[in-house]
Design a protein around this motif. Structure first.
Motif, PDB file in Angstrom:
ATOM      1  N   THR A 123     -73.201 -91.650 -85.468  1.00 35.48           N
ATOM      2  CA  THR A 123     -73.147 -90.597 -86.709  1.00 35.48           C
ATOM      3  C   THR A 123     -71.748 -90.795 -87.250  1.00 35.48           C
ATOM      4  OG1 THR A 123     -74.658 -89.184 -85.475  1.00 35.48           O
ATOM      5  CG2 THR A 123     -73.370 -88.152 -87.378  1.00 35.48           C
ATOM      6  N   GLY A 124     -70.538 -90.604 -86.374  1.00 39.14           N
ATOM      7  CA  GLY A 124     -69.295 -90.461 -86.817  1.00 39.14           C
ATOM      8  C   GLY A 124     -68.854 -91.870 -87.473  1.00 39.14           C
ATOM      9  N   SER A 172     -75.062 -93.397 -78.199  1.00 45.29           N
ATOM     10  CA  SER A 172     -75.136 -94.536 -78.909  1.00 45.29           C
ATOM     11  C   SER A 172     -75.234 -95.934 -78.202  1.00 45.29           C
ATOM     12  CB  SER A 172     -74.307 -94.532 -80.223  1.00 45.29           C
ATOM     13  OG  SER A 172     -74.302 -93.339 -80.913  1.00 45.29           O
ATOM     14  N   ARG A 177     -76.888 -96.207 -75.284  1.00 43.94           N
ATOM     15  CA  ARG A 177     -77.828 -96.146 -74.380  1.00 43.94           C
ATOM     16  C   ARG A 177     -79.183 -95.930 -74.827  1.00 43.94           C
ATOM     17  NH1 ARG A 177     -74.822 -94.012 -69.903  1.00 43.94           N
ATOM     18  NH2 ARG A 177     -72.336 -93.713 -70.482  1.00 43.94           N
ATOM     19  N   SER A 178     -79.354 -96.231 -76.071  1.00 40.82           N
ATOM     20  CA  SER A 178     -80.992 -95.980 -76.821  1.00 40.82           C
ATOM     21  C   SER A 178     -81.908 -97.119 -76.329  1.00 40.82           C
ATOM     22  CB  SER A 178     -80.503 -96.080 -78.318  1.00 40.82           C
ATOM     23  OG  SER A 178     -80.282 -97.537 -78.514  1.00 40.82           O
ATOM     24  N   LEU A 216     -84.240 -99.659 -80.678  1.00 50.74           N
ATOM     25  CA  LEU A 216     -85.064 -99.976 -81.567  1.00 50.74           C
ATOM     26  C   LEU A 216     -84.530 -99.450 -83.166  1.00 50.74           C
ATOM     27  CD1 LEU A 216     -88.403 -99.134 -79.751  1.00 50.74           C
ATOM     28  CD2 LEU A 216     -87.309-101.349 -80.377  1.00 50.74           C
ATOM     29  N   HIS A 235     -86.297 -98.171 -85.933  1.00 51.10           N
ATOM     30  CA  HIS A 235     -88.032 -97.836 -86.155  1.00 51.10           C
ATOM     31  C   HIS A 235     -88.114 -96.427 -87.019  1.00 51.10           C
ATOM     32  CE1 HIS A 235     -88.365 -95.347 -82.092  1.00 51.10           C
ATOM     33  NE2 HIS A 235     -87.036 -95.205 -82.789  1.00 51.10           N
ATOM     34  N   VAL A 292     -59.831 -85.089 -79.442  1.00 47.65           N
ATOM     35  CA  VAL A 292     -59.607 -83.783 -80.079  1.00 47.65           C
ATOM     36  C   VAL A 292     -59.610 -82.878 -79.145  1.00 47.65           C
ATOM     37  CG1 VAL A 292     -60.365 -82.176 -81.896  1.00 47.65           C
ATOM     38  CG2 VAL A 292     -60.219 -84.771 -82.309  1.00 47.65           C
ATOM     39  N   ILE A 336     -67.152 -78.530 -79.672  1.00 47.62           N
ATOM     40  CA  ILE A 336     -66.179 -78.556 -80.954  1.00 47.62           C
ATOM     41  C   ILE A 336     -66.624 -76.965 -81.815  1.00 47.62           C
ATOM     42  CG2 ILE A 336     -65.457 -79.530 -83.036  1.00 47.62           C
ATOM     43  CD1 ILE A 336     -64.816 -81.290 -80.621  1.00 47.62           C
ATOM     44  N   MET A 343     -64.508 -74.446 -80.081  1.00 45.23           N
ATOM     45  CA  MET A 343     -62.855 -74.746 -80.438  1.00 45.23           C
ATOM     46  C   MET A 343     -62.762 -73.786 -81.776  1.00 45.23           C
ATOM     47  SD  MET A 343     -61.635 -78.652 -79.996  1.00 45.23           S
ATOM     48  CE  MET A 343     -62.216 -79.650 -78.524  1.00 45.23           C
ATOM     49  N   GLY A 360     -82.844 -89.340 -71.282  1.00 45.67           N
ATOM     50  CA  GLY A 360     -83.741 -90.523 -71.438  1.00 45.67           C
ATOM     51  C   GLY A 360     -83.545 -91.550 -70.626  1.00 45.67           C
ATOM     52  N   HIS A 412     -83.618 -95.734 -68.944  1.00 46.40           N
ATOM     53  CA  HIS A 412     -84.172 -97.078 -69.197  1.00 46.40           C
ATOM     54  C   HIS A 412     -83.888 -97.736 -67.952  1.00 46.40           C
ATOM     55  CE1 HIS A 412     -83.688 -96.023 -73.443  1.00 46.40           C
ATOM     56  NE2 HIS A 412     -84.708 -96.710 -73.553  1.00 46.40           N
ATOM     57  N   GLY A 431     -79.268 -91.784 -71.401  1.00 50.35           N
ATOM     58  CA  GLY A 431     -78.629 -91.492 -72.446  1.00 50.35           C
ATOM     59  C   GLY A 431     -79.137 -89.951 -72.779  1.00 50.35           C
ATOM     60  N   LEU A 432     -78.328 -89.124 -73.457  1.00 44.68           N
ATOM     61  CA  LEU A 432     -78.346 -87.714 -73.696  1.00 44.68           C
ATOM     62  C   LEU A 432     -78.659 -87.742 -75.152  1.00 44.68           C
ATOM     63  CD1 LEU A 432     -75.720 -86.077 -71.445  1.00 44.68           C
ATOM     64  CD2 LEU A 432     -77.907 -86.536 -70.940  1.00 44.68           C
ATOM     65  N   PRO A 470     -78.896 -85.404 -78.371  1.00 47.22           N
ATOM     66  CA  PRO A 470     -78.570 -84.361 -79.173  1.00 47.22           C
ATOM     67  C   PRO A 470     -79.565 -83.870 -79.915  1.00 47.22           C
ATOM     68  CG  PRO A 470     -77.604 -86.122 -80.164  1.00 47.22           C
ATOM     69  CD  PRO A 470     -78.328 -86.580 -79.447  1.00 47.22           C
TER      70      PRO A 470
HETATM   71  C1  LIG Z   1     -82.906 -92.551 -74.162  1.00 48.39           C
HETATM   72  C2  LIG Z   1     -82.628 -92.701 -75.746  1.00 48.39           C
HETATM   73  C3  LIG Z   1     -83.049 -93.635 -76.422  1.00 48.39           C
HETATM   74  C4  LIG Z   1     -82.968 -93.561 -77.751  1.00 48.39           C
HETATM   75  N1  LIG Z   1     -83.603 -94.541 -78.493  1.00 48.39           N
HETATM   76  C5  LIG Z   1     -83.304 -94.874 -79.745  1.00 48.39           C
HETATM   77  C6  LIG Z   1     -83.888 -95.988 -80.710  1.00 48.39           C
HETATM   78  O1  LIG Z   1     -84.440 -96.916 -79.877  1.00 48.39           O
HETATM   79  N2  LIG Z   1     -83.536 -96.114 -82.001  1.00 48.39           N
HETATM   80  C7  LIG Z   1     -82.768 -94.969 -82.435  1.00 48.39           C
HETATM   81  O2  LIG Z   1     -83.112 -94.984 -83.824  1.00 48.39           O
HETATM   82  N3  LIG Z   1     -82.435 -93.891 -82.036  1.00 48.39           N
HETATM   83  C8  LIG Z   1     -82.576 -93.750 -80.464  1.00 48.39           C
HETATM   84  N4  LIG Z   1     -81.910 -92.661 -79.845  1.00 48.39           N
HETATM   85  C9  LIG Z   1     -81.320 -91.730 -80.647  1.00 48.39           C
HETATM   86  C10 LIG Z   1     -79.919 -92.212 -80.953  1.00 48.39           C
HETATM   87  O3  LIG Z   1     -79.221 -92.989 -79.712  1.00 48.39           O
HETATM   88  C11 LIG Z   1     -78.922 -90.759 -81.262  1.00 48.39           C
HETATM   89  O4  LIG Z   1     -79.560 -90.378 -82.085  1.00 48.39           O
HETATM   90  C12 LIG Z   1     -77.550 -91.397 -81.445  1.00 48.39           C
HETATM   91  O5  LIG Z   1     -76.952 -92.600 -80.778  1.00 48.39           O
HETATM   92  C13 LIG Z   1     -76.686 -90.323 -81.723  1.00 48.39           C
HETATM   93  O6  LIG Z   1     -75.279 -90.661 -82.049  1.00 48.39           O
HETATM   94  P1  LIG Z   1     -74.275 -89.618 -82.344  1.00 48.39           P
HETATM   95  O7  LIG Z   1     -72.952 -90.330 -82.981  1.00 48.39           O
HETATM   96  O8  LIG Z   1     -74.682 -88.452 -82.769  1.00 48.39           O
HETATM   97  O9  LIG Z   1     -73.865 -89.217 -80.575  1.00 48.39           O
HETATM   98  P2  LIG Z   1     -72.751 -90.074 -79.790  1.00 48.39           P
HETATM   99  O10 LIG Z   1     -73.219 -91.330 -79.649  1.00 48.39           O
HETATM  100  O11 LIG Z   1     -73.054 -89.289 -78.257  1.00 48.39           O
HETATM  101  O12 LIG Z   1     -71.479 -89.785 -80.089  1.00 48.39           O
HETATM  102  C14 LIG Z   1     -70.902 -88.733 -80.181  1.00 48.39           C
HETATM  103  C15 LIG Z   1     -69.311 -89.178 -79.948  1.00 48.39           C
HETATM  104  O13 LIG Z   1     -68.414 -87.846 -79.778  1.00 48.39           O
HETATM  105  C16 LIG Z   1     -67.360 -88.299 -78.817  1.00 48.39           C
HETATM  106  N5  LIG Z   1     -66.443 -86.830 -78.760  1.00 48.39           N
HETATM  107  C17 LIG Z   1     -66.950 -85.802 -77.903  1.00 48.39           C
HETATM  108  N6  LIG Z   1     -66.226 -85.027 -77.835  1.00 48.39           N
HETATM  109  C18 LIG Z   1     -65.188 -85.544 -78.676  1.00 48.39           C
HETATM  110  C19 LIG Z   1     -63.678 -84.912 -78.885  1.00 48.39           C
HETATM  111  N7  LIG Z   1     -63.508 -83.600 -78.405  1.00 48.39           N
HETATM  112  N8  LIG Z   1     -62.872 -85.734 -79.474  1.00 48.39           N
HETATM  113  C20 LIG Z   1     -63.113 -87.001 -80.032  1.00 48.39           C
HETATM  114  N9  LIG Z   1     -64.439 -87.330 -79.758  1.00 48.39           N
HETATM  115  C21 LIG Z   1     -65.244 -86.789 -79.080  1.00 48.39           C
HETATM  116  C22 LIG Z   1     -68.142 -88.703 -77.703  1.00 48.39           C
HETATM  117  O14 LIG Z   1     -67.420 -89.415 -76.885  1.00 48.39           O
HETATM  118  C23 LIG Z   1     -69.102 -89.528 -78.133  1.00 48.39           C
HETATM  119  O15 LIG Z   1     -68.906 -90.980 -78.282  1.00 48.39           O
HETATM  120  C24 LIG Z   1     -82.209 -92.688 -78.272  1.00 48.39           C
HETATM  121  C25 LIG Z   1     -81.517 -91.667 -77.695  1.00 48.39           C
HETATM  122  C26 LIG Z   1     -81.901 -91.460 -76.139  1.00 48.39           C
HETATM  123  C27 LIG Z   1     -81.023 -90.628 -75.552  1.00 48.39           C
END
Ligand SMILES: Cc1cc2nc3c(=O)[nH]c(=O)nc-3n(C[C@H](O)[C@H](O)[C@H](O)COP(=O)(O)OP(=O)(O)OC[C@H]3O[C@@H](n4cnc5c(N)ncnc54)[C@H](O)[C@@H]3O)c2cc1C
Length: 514
Positions: free
Chosen positions: A21-22, A49, A51-52, A55, A57, A183, A225, A228, A242, A244, A327-328, A330
Motif C-alpha cells: 500500500t505505502g 506484503s 507473505r501472500s 497471486l 487475481h 515513526v 498510528i 499516536m 494465514g 503457507h 502473514g497477517l 489487515p
Molecule cells: C496469508 C495471506 C495471503 C494473501 N495472498 C494474497 C494474494 O495472493 N494476492 C493478493 O492480491 N493479496 C493477498 N493478500 C493480501 C495482501 O498481502 C495485503 O493486502 C497487502 O500485502 C497489505 O499491504 P500493506 O502495505 O497494507 O501492509 P504491510 O505489508 O503489512 O505493510 C505495512 C508496513 O508498515 C510498517 N510499519 C508499521 N508501523 C510503522 C511505523 N511506526 N513506522 C514506519 N513503518 C511502520 C510495517 O513494518 C509494514 O512493513 C494476502 C494476505 C495474507 C495475510
C-alpha cells in the motif's frame, strides 16, 4: 536517500509504511510530481506484503461470495500489472479438480463468468477438461473418483520482489524511500498533523520532518498510528492470520497449479508452483496480537496438510515441509465474527487532525488504492499535482518477454548489470548454497542498489531463500553476512550478530519445532 532527506525542508506527502500500500502510494505520488517521503520501520515488505499467496487475481473466492465490484476492480488491476511489470507477473494456469458430478458444471459456469468479467484483460479462456486431460496437466492428482477438471487462468508474482521494484520505481521518479525508519510520533500544529518524528535505525539517528500530508499505510499496525494521533481513537481493523507451507516440486510435478474450491472452513486452498517449489495455503485464523514476525500455529500446518493430502497421490508430512510462513491480514472491522466473510475492499479514513489512513484491499489492488487515496489527499491539502499516471507506468526493471525459468529473471532489465558484474570478474558467479540458484553477485547488487541492510533482507526479500528452504537459508547466512560485511565495511562482530539474529528468526520458518 539520507542526503535527500536532510536537504528537504518540507514534503508534500509523507507515507508511513513500506508494504504494497505505502509503496504504491509513493510511486503514484512521485510520478505525479509530488515531493514524496516514505518511511518503513523495518524493511520494505517485511510485513504482510512478503507473505501472500503470490497471486495477482480477481479472487475466485470473492466471486463465490458475490462481491462482484471487488472482483471486477481486481481483474482490471491484474491486467494493468501484467502490462506494467511483465518481468514479475506471469500468466498461471490453475485446475479445479472435480470429484463430484455437479462440480464440473458448477465451477465451469462460475469460471466462465470470471472470464467474462475480465473482458479484454483476460489471460485466456477457462476450459472443461476430461479426466485424462486433467491428469495429463496435473499428474500427481489423486485419481480415485476423479471425474475431470476445469482449467482457468490468473496472475502470479513474487510479492517482495515487486515491493523492492516499487521502491526503486518511486526513487526513479524522485521519491525518498527509507527502510529501517520507524515513526514514533506525529507532529502537530493547531491540532493538525504537520509532520512526523522517526528514528533511522542504521545510523541510530532521530529526525523530525514536516509534510503537508501524512498518510498512514501501516497494514495491521494501522491502529497503533491512529493511537499516536489520538489516544482515544476508535480502532479500525481486525486481524486474521494465514499460513503457507512450501514443498518440493515433485508433489505437484507440473506447471499447472491446483485450486481446491472448498475446505472445511468454506475457503479455497491453492497449491501453486513458485521458484521451483510448491507453495500451499492458506488459512484464516483470528489473531488478537499483531507482530512483525507472526508465528505459524501447529494446527494451521495440520489443516493445510490434511486438505492437500486429500487431493495428491503422495501425502506430504511434516518432514517434507521446506519452510512455513505466516502473514497477517489487515481487515476493516465489520459486524461479523468470521474474518473470512469480512470485505477485502479498501477503506480510507481522515481523522480530525487530517491524518489520512488507508487500510484493507489486496496486493492486486495496491495501484488503485494509491490512486484513490492520493486523489483525496491532493484535493484536501490543495497540492499542485499532475494527474495519476500509474495505469500505464512501467515498474522498475520493466522487460518484455521474460523467461521465468531463467535464474535471474526477477531483476528484469537489471539482470544485465548483474551478468556484467559476473563477466568482468568483479564478483563471482558462485552459488550461495547448493540448494539455491542464488549467486554471490546478487548479494553485492542487493547492497549497492536495493537498500539491502541485513542478512534477513537478502535471504527473505531480495531473494526468497528463507521462504523456499529455511534450513538451507540458515546454512547460507554466514556467507551472506561476510559478503555483505565487505560491501558495507562492517567488522566480525557485525557478521556474528547478523548470523545470530537470522538464525533465531529462521527457527519460525522450520515446521518441526513449532
Ligand atoms: C496469508 C495471506 C495471503 C494473501 N495472498 C494474497 C494474494 O495472493 N494476492 C493478493 O492480491 N493479496 C493477498 N493478500 C493480501 C495482501 O498481502 C495485503 O493486502 C497487502 O500485502 C497489505 O499491504 P500493506 O502495505 O497494507 O501492509 P504491510 O505489508 O503489512 O505493510 C505495512 C508496513 O508498515 C510498517 N510499519 C508499521 N508501523 C510503522 C511505523 N511506526 N513506522 C514506519 N513503518 C511502520 C510495517 O513494518 C509494514 O512493513 C494476502 C494476505 C495474507 C495475510
Amino acid at each position: 536517500m539520507i542526503q535527500q532527506l536532510e536537504a528537504t525542508a518540507e514534503w508534500d506527502i509523507c507515507i508511513i509504511g513500506g508494504g504494497a500500500t505505502g509503496l504504491g502510494i509513493a510511486v503514484d505520488a512521485a510520478s505525479r510530481g509530488l515531493k514524496t517521503l516514505l518511511l518503513e520501520k523495518f524493511d520494505f515488505a517485511k510485513g504482510t506484503s512478503s507473505r501472500s499467496t503470490k497471486l495477482v487475481h480477481g479472487g475466485v473466492r470473492y466471486l463465490q461470495q458475490g462481491n462482484i465490484k471487488l472482483v471486477i476492480e481486481a481483474l482490471k488491476e491484474r491486467g494493468m500489472l501484467l502490462k506494467n511489470a511483465p518481468h514479475l507477473v506471469k500468466n498461471q494456469s490453475f485446475i479445479v479438480p472435480n470429484y463430484k458430478w455437479w462440480e464440473g458444471p458448477f465451477y465451469g459456469f462460475g469460471l466462465k463468468v470470471y472470464d467474462w468479467m475480465a473482458g479484454s484483460l483476460g489471460l485466456g479462456p477457462s476450459q472443461f477438461l476430461s479426466r485424462e486431460e486433467t491428469l495429463q496437466l496435473a499428474p500427481t492428482l489423486d485419481e480415485e473418483g476423479l471425474r475431470g477438471g476445469v482449467l482457468y487462468h490468473d496472475g502470479q508474482f513474487d510479492d517482495a520482489r515487486l515491493a523492492i521494484h516499487l521502491a526503486m520505481t518511486a526513487a526513479d521518479h524522485g521519491a525518498t524511500v527509507l527502510n529501517y525508519a520507524g515513526v514514533e510520533k506525529l507532529l502537530k500544529e493547531k491540532g493538525k498533523v504537520c509532520g512526523v518524528q522517526f528514528t533511522e535505525a542504521i545510523l541510530a539517528k532521530q529526525y523530525e520532518i514536516r509534510s503537508k500530508v501524512v498518510i498512514n499505510a501501516t497494514g495491521v499496525f494501522t491502529d497503533s498510528i491512529l493511537k499516536m494521533d489520538d489516544a482515544n481513537a476508535e480502532t479500525l481493523i481486525t486481524v486474521s492470520q494465514g499460513i503457507h507451507i512450501v514443498l518440493d516440486r515433485n508433489f505437484l510435478s507440473s506447471d499447472t497449479a491446483i485450486m481446491i474450491p472448498r475446505t472445511d472452513d468454506k475457503r479455497v486452498l491453492f497449491a501453486v508452483p513458485w521458484h521451483h517449489k510448491i507453495i500451499i495455503g492458506t488459512t484464516e485464523t483470528p489473531i488478537d496480537k499483531v507482530s512483525d514476525e507472526p508465528v505459524v500455529l501447529h494446527e494451521e500446518v495440520e489443516f493445510v496438510l490434511h486438505h492437500i493430502s486429500k487431493y495428491l497421490t503422495k501425502d506430504p508430512g511434516l518432514a517434507d515441509i521446506r519452510s512455513v510462513f505466516a502473514g497477517l491480514r489487515p481487515l476493516v472491522k465489520g459486524n461479523t465474527k468470521y474474518t473470512a466473510a469480512l470485505s477485502r475492499e479498501h477503506h480510507i479514513a481522515i481523522s480530525d487532525s487530517e491524518l489520512i489512513t488507508i487500510v484493507g484491499g489486496k496486493w492486486t489492488t495496491y495501484r488503485k488504492m494509491a490512486e484513490d487515496v492520493l486523489d483525496i489527499a491532493v484535493i484536501k491539502a490543495g497540492l499542485q499535482s499532475n494527474e495519476c499516471k500509474t495505469r500505464e507506468l512501467a515498474i522498475h526493471g520493466y522487460k518484455n518477454e521474460t523467461d521465468f525459468d531463467s535464474p535471474l529473471y526477477y531483476y528484469g532489465s537489471d539482470q544485465e548489470f548483474i551478468l556484467q558484474m559476473i563477466k568482468t570478474g568483479e564478483t563471482p558467479g558462485e552459488f550461495i548454497h547448493p540448494a539455491f540458484p542464488f549467486i554471490k553477485a546478487e548479494i553485492i547488487w542487493a547492497v549497492q542498489q536495493e537498500m539491502c541492510m541485513t542478512v534477513e533482507d537478502f535471504l527473505s526479500r531480495r531473494t526468497r531463500a528463507l521462504l523456499l528452504d529455511a534450513k538451507a537459508a540458515i546454512e547460507s547466512a554466514p556467507l551472506v553476512a561476510s559478503v555483505m560485511a565487505k560491501e558495507l565495511q562492517r567488522n566480525d562482530d557485525w557478521i556474528r550478530n547478523q548470523v545470530d539474529i537470522f538464525n533465531t528468526l529462521a527457527q519460525n520458518y522450520l515446521p518441526s519445532i513449532n
